[in-house]
Design a protein around this motif. Structure first.
Motif, short mmCIF file in Angstrom:
data_model
loop_
_atom_site.label_atom_id
_atom_site.label_comp_id
_atom_site.label_asym_id
_atom_site.label_seq_id
_atom_site.Cartn_x
_atom_site.Cartn_y
_atom_site.Cartn_z
N ASN A 115 53.12 -14.45 -1.20
CA ASN A 115 51.87 -14.92 -1.07
C ASN A 115 50.61 -13.81 -0.90
N ARG A 133 45.65 -11.50 2.77
CA ARG A 133 46.79 -12.39 3.48
C ARG A 133 47.95 -12.18 2.76
N PHE A 134 49.09 -11.86 3.49
CA PHE A 134 50.38 -11.98 2.89
C PHE A 134 51.56 -12.08 3.85
N ARG A 135 52.72 -12.25 3.23
CA ARG A 135 53.72 -12.64 4.22
C ARG A 135 54.93 -11.07 3.88
N PRO A 149 53.61 -13.87 8.82
CA PRO A 149 52.22 -13.62 8.18
C PRO A 149 51.37 -12.55 8.51
N GLN A 150 50.88 -11.93 7.61
CA GLN A 150 49.98 -10.67 8.19
C GLN A 150 48.67 -11.03 7.23
N ALA A 151 47.50 -10.78 8.16
CA ALA A 151 45.92 -10.90 7.83
C ALA A 151 45.21 -9.85 8.32
#
Length: 918
Positions: free
Chosen positions: A726, A784-786, A791-793
């Protein structure tokens, strides 16, 4: 831990609390279970604070339950000791019980704001509401704050609080200052509690019970009556407390919008404040009257104060008050006073502050369109707007006047005559040339019978402006010329000579060159019938919502659209071309009102507005496979040919409404990371490098800029062996740009990257950027990504600063000093004296100044140690000239930096940016 004596109670209590906070969990449990350390603490005040600290500091799930038990229990001493695990408390008086309830309510409020699910309600709801009947005013005040917060999530559960709140408010309002001596503030009984109760009632519609409603109306009338009484004290605290209750009462009356008598009385009371000597009261009165103007009951009462509001617009010193006066004029405008209000706003526009000029232009355009008595007045108004504030007239405004003129046969001749006369002015804004080019190209034949506006005269007048205009305007004028050949065959030879000129056929701009070639061929080859068919008059535009109103909705935020559509409508108005009337409540910029007692919390940061889509501005380079950026220098001609916005094929294309704004991504984009400013500063004087790097992700940047256009390549590298899921980078504009520029100063075109980034892989994203106006705040890059399911942002500041659009300018010493003297106004200069943060090396300084974008001028400054530079900031709307002088003092390790530009915000911003580099 040693025992604490009564004589040293507070000191011992502080030590005890500190130990509880700092000890390990097991040790903390030991102290809480009653090691003899607090056996000497018998003061009930200490006991209260221990319970409070326990509730705040305990992280277990039962804290909310314990807090509710403390808040609603009748046997506080035993329950408190049991909940906290504290022994040794010898007694607890009624005062301490009230203190525990008050502390527990405030603690629950804090817990609820931090974690709403931690505080269960259910059976406790009625008992919490019942606290409004408590005899202790401090408990009631804390309970009102708690209920106000809770009812916003579950309003139906706390609906029973309405009658209790009205009852309590009635007792306070009807009491004398001597009845509540402990809670009277400068002869005003319980002002904080009164304001809180009034705000609680604003969470609900008017009471359904007739008795409760009657009692509440009586309370509101009493407050309005007291406002007319002579003050009991000359102290400012007395007037602040009294006015805080009054303004909150008026807010409740406006919220209900069901009592005509109260609404008119509130309007009259606010009208008295319009001439008050206190600036804050004038501001609040204007703001509240903006909302009152939207009510059908009080609109006429608001209109009676039009002369006072106009006078405030002319004479107020405070810019925020003047802006509120302009908002109120907009709000009270209808068909009966439209000409007067529009005239006053146009007069104010000539001296208005630059930060609000574009908003004033939009409001004037909307009012002129909505309440036009005749279309000739509307045309005159828009042309006056362009003449007075051409730089602030957006495309939506002059698009709209062209749409209306095209759709109305009865105004076309007048519009052609008026714009012809406007073009004869020595100093004519480019937007006027655009409007004139389109209208004369379509309807110039309607005034061709007058020798003063014959076809050759019309063409000569337009062509005299040609070489002073931008590429887009020149493209429109070329389309006007080919239209002239169809309308006025006698001008064919003259226009063909212009199209055949080398400056057109060999123009560096591909679009202008192509138009000149195609129009010349069309005029030479096509027959008269073919020309008449191809170049026939533009058809009427379809009926649709005004694009000006749509732009105002975007400026006012996502909630403005529905409010604008649902607002008060003038039954006598007939919307021109399908326009929708805005409601004044959405036009007035929201701000805290009646907060004289400091009760209102700071407003949350505004959500970032949607970034403007640039699909209609920049070439879409993403249709084909993405190409890797060239590492070598790109020729300027090739760069501009790739990035220059394609000019429309005809004037009709210029009238197309802008593409809808691109989705900026999730609304909950967080603030930039703490080191965002430091990372941004590294790119002020360079275009390539690593923007961000941590253990998971690396973001690299390569960019190049020419004139007002730029292209940026972002490289996202996965440093791990696990695939990113994502993956979504988004470019958005920060919220403060919304107040500075209505449509955003940058047009950024992006394309989504792959949602999966394999371990060790790198993906590329290309951004095409166009600078529309000067700006102070860079765009934000949200990534943003997983990673591994988590989740990372992160949010960074994109390295796009105003100096990136510098065009170096060479000039002689004489020209430099002449221009320097011309920019001599105090607001045009920014100067900063600062200590050097890096070694003072002349070559490094020179490289940074060149990287900043300006040209370095030799043999200009008498002191050879100083650096002098010049450049022009290129934007689509205007050009900003800039001169700079940097004076290093190696002995003192200091710099003095002086910048002069034609715009005050640009001078200060460039000075701050450049000073941080040394």
């Amino acid at each position: 831990m040693p025992a604490v004596s009564k004589g040293d109670g507070m000191r011992g209590l502080a030590v005890f609390i500190s130990d509880i906070r700092n000890c390990e969990r097991a040790a903390g449990g030991h102290w809480r279970r009653g090691g003899g350390g607090i056996a000497g603490i018998t003061g009930t005040h200490h006991h209260t604070w221990l319970i409070f600290v326990f509730l705040v500091d305990t992280g277990f799930h039962h804290v909310g339950q314990a807090g509710l038990e403390l808040l609603t229990s009748n046997d506080l001493p035993a329950l408190a000791s049991q909940s906290a695990g504290i022994i040794g408390v010898s007694h607890c008086t009624q005062d301490s019980m009230d203190s525990v309830k008050q502390s527990a309510a405030l603690c629950l409020l804090r817990l609820y704001k931090a974690s709403p699910d931690l505080v269960p309600m259910g059976e406790w709801t009625a008992r919490v509401v019942h606290l409004l009947n408590d005899q202790h005013m401090g408990v009631v005040t804390a309970a009102v704050s708690l209920i106000t917060c809770l009812c916003k999530k579950n309003p139906d559960d706390f609906k029973t609080c309405i009658s209790l709140a009205v009852s309590r408010l009635s007792r306070i309002v009807s009491s004398a200052s001597t009845d509540l001596q402990d809670y009277t503030y400068y002869f005003v009984p319980a002002p904080w509690l009164s304001v809180k109760l009034l705000r609680l009632l604003q969470c609900y519609p008017p009471p359904e019970d007739a008795a409760v409603k009657g009692r509440l109306v009586e309370c509101l009338e009493t407050v309005l009556n007291k406002a007319q009484e002579p003050p009991k004290s000359k102290k400012v605290q007395h007037s602040n407390a009294k006015n805080a209750i009054l303004f909150e009462t008026i807010s409740l009356i406006i919220h209900y919008d069901s009592e005509p008598n109260l609404l008119v009385r509130a309007c009259n009371q606010l009208g008295q404040f319009l001439q008050h000597r206190e600036t804050n009261l004038r501001y609040l009165a204007l703001e509240s009257m903006c909302t009152l103007a939207s009510s059908e009951f009080s609109h006429e009462a608001v209109k009676t104060h039009i002369d006072t509001v106009i006078n405030a617009l002319k004479t107020e010193r405070d810019v925020s008050v003047r802006q509120r006066a302009a908002d109120l004029l907009y709000a009270m405008c209808d068909r009966s006073n439209a000409k007067q209000i529009v005239s006053e706003m146009l007069r104010y526009l000539e001296t208005a502050d630059y930060a609000i000029r574009e908003e004033i232009v939009l409001k004037v355009a909307i009012l002129a369109e909505k309440y036009a008595v005749d279309y000739s007045w509307y045309v005159d108004t828009i042309l006056n707007l362009i003449r007075i504030a051409g730089d602030y007239v957006s495309e939506e405004v002059w698009y709209r006047v062209l749409q209306i003129v095209t759709n109305r046969d009865d105004v076309q001749g007048y519009a052609a005559k008026t714009v012809f006369e406007a073009l004869q002015a020595p100093a004519c804004h480019e937007n006027m040339v655009k409007v004139g080019g389109y209208i004369l190209g379509e309807f110039g034949n309607l005034i061709a019978g007058d020798p003063r506006s014959s076809p050759p005269v019309q063409f000569s007048l337009l062509h005299s402006k040609f070489h002073l205009c931008s590429v887009a305007t020149r493209a429109l004028l070329l389309s006007t010329y080919i239209k002239f050949i169809n309308l006025f065959p006698e001008t064919k030879a003259t226009i063909q000579a212009v199209l055949r000129a080398g400056s057109q056929l060999r123009n560096a701009d591909v679009e202008l060159q192509q138009r000149a070639v195609e129009y010349l061929t069309l005029s030479s080859v096509a027959s008269t019938d073919v020309l008449a068919t191809v170049l026939e008059e533009m058809p009427p535009f379809p009926e649709r919502e005004s694009s000006i109103l749509a732009k105002l909705k975007r400026k006012k935020g996502p909630g403005a659209g529905s409010a604008l559509d649902d607002g008060r409508r003038d039954p006598s108005s007939n919307d021109i071309n399908g326009g929708v009337e805005p409601t004044p409540s959405t036009v007035s910029t929201p701000s805290p009102s009646a907060d004289l007692l400091g009760l209102r919390a700071a407003p949350p940061p505004a959500a970032p507005p949607a970034s403007a889509g640039a699909g209609n501005l920049l070439v879409d380079v993403f249709d084909g496979p993405a190409a890797q950026p060239s590492l070598g220098p790109t020729p300027e001609e090739a760069f501009l040919s790739e990035l220059e916005p394609p000019a429309p094929e005809s004037p009709m294309a210029l009238l197309a409404d802008p593409a809808p704004a691109a989705d900026p991504g999730p609304e909950d984009i967080g603030p930039p990371i703490p080191e965002a400013d430091e990372l941004l500063n590294k790119f002020v004087c360079k275009n390539n490098g690593v923007l961000f790097e941590n253990q998971l992700l690396q973001i690299g940047v390569k960019s190049e800029f020419r004139q007002n256009l730029g292209r940026m390549y972002l490289f996202y590298g996965n440093k791990t062996s696990v695939q990113f899921q994502n993956f979504s980078p988004t470019v958005v504009h920060p919220g403060d740009l919304q107040t500075h520029i209505l449509s955003g100063p940058l047009a950024v075109q992006t394309k989504r990257v792959a949602a999966q980034v394999d371990g060790g892989a790198q993906v590329q994203q290309v951004l095409n950027i166009e600078c529309l106006r000067d700006f102070l705040t860079p765009p934000l890059l949200s990534v943003r990504f997983r990673y591994g399911g988590a989740p990372q942002a992160l949010t960074l500041k994109l390295p796009v600063t105003i100096n990136k659009f510098f065009q170096p300018t060479e000039m002689a010493a004489q020209d430099f000093f002449q221009r320097w003297k011309q920019l001599s106004l105090p607001q045009q200069e920014a100067q900063k004296i600062f200590k050097a943060n890096h070694p003072m090396d002349a070559e490094v300084t020179k490289a940074k100044l060149l990287g900043f974008g300006s040209a370095l001028l030799d043999n200009v400054d008498p002191n050879p140690e100083n650096f002098v530079g010049a450049g022009i900031i290129q934007t689509k709307a205007l050009q900003v000239g800039c001169l700079l002088r940097l004076e290093p003092n190696a002995q003192a390790q200091m710099y003095r930096l002086t910048l002069r530009t034609s715009k005050e915000p640009v001078s200060r911003h460039l000075c701050e940016l450049l000073a941080q580099q040394f």
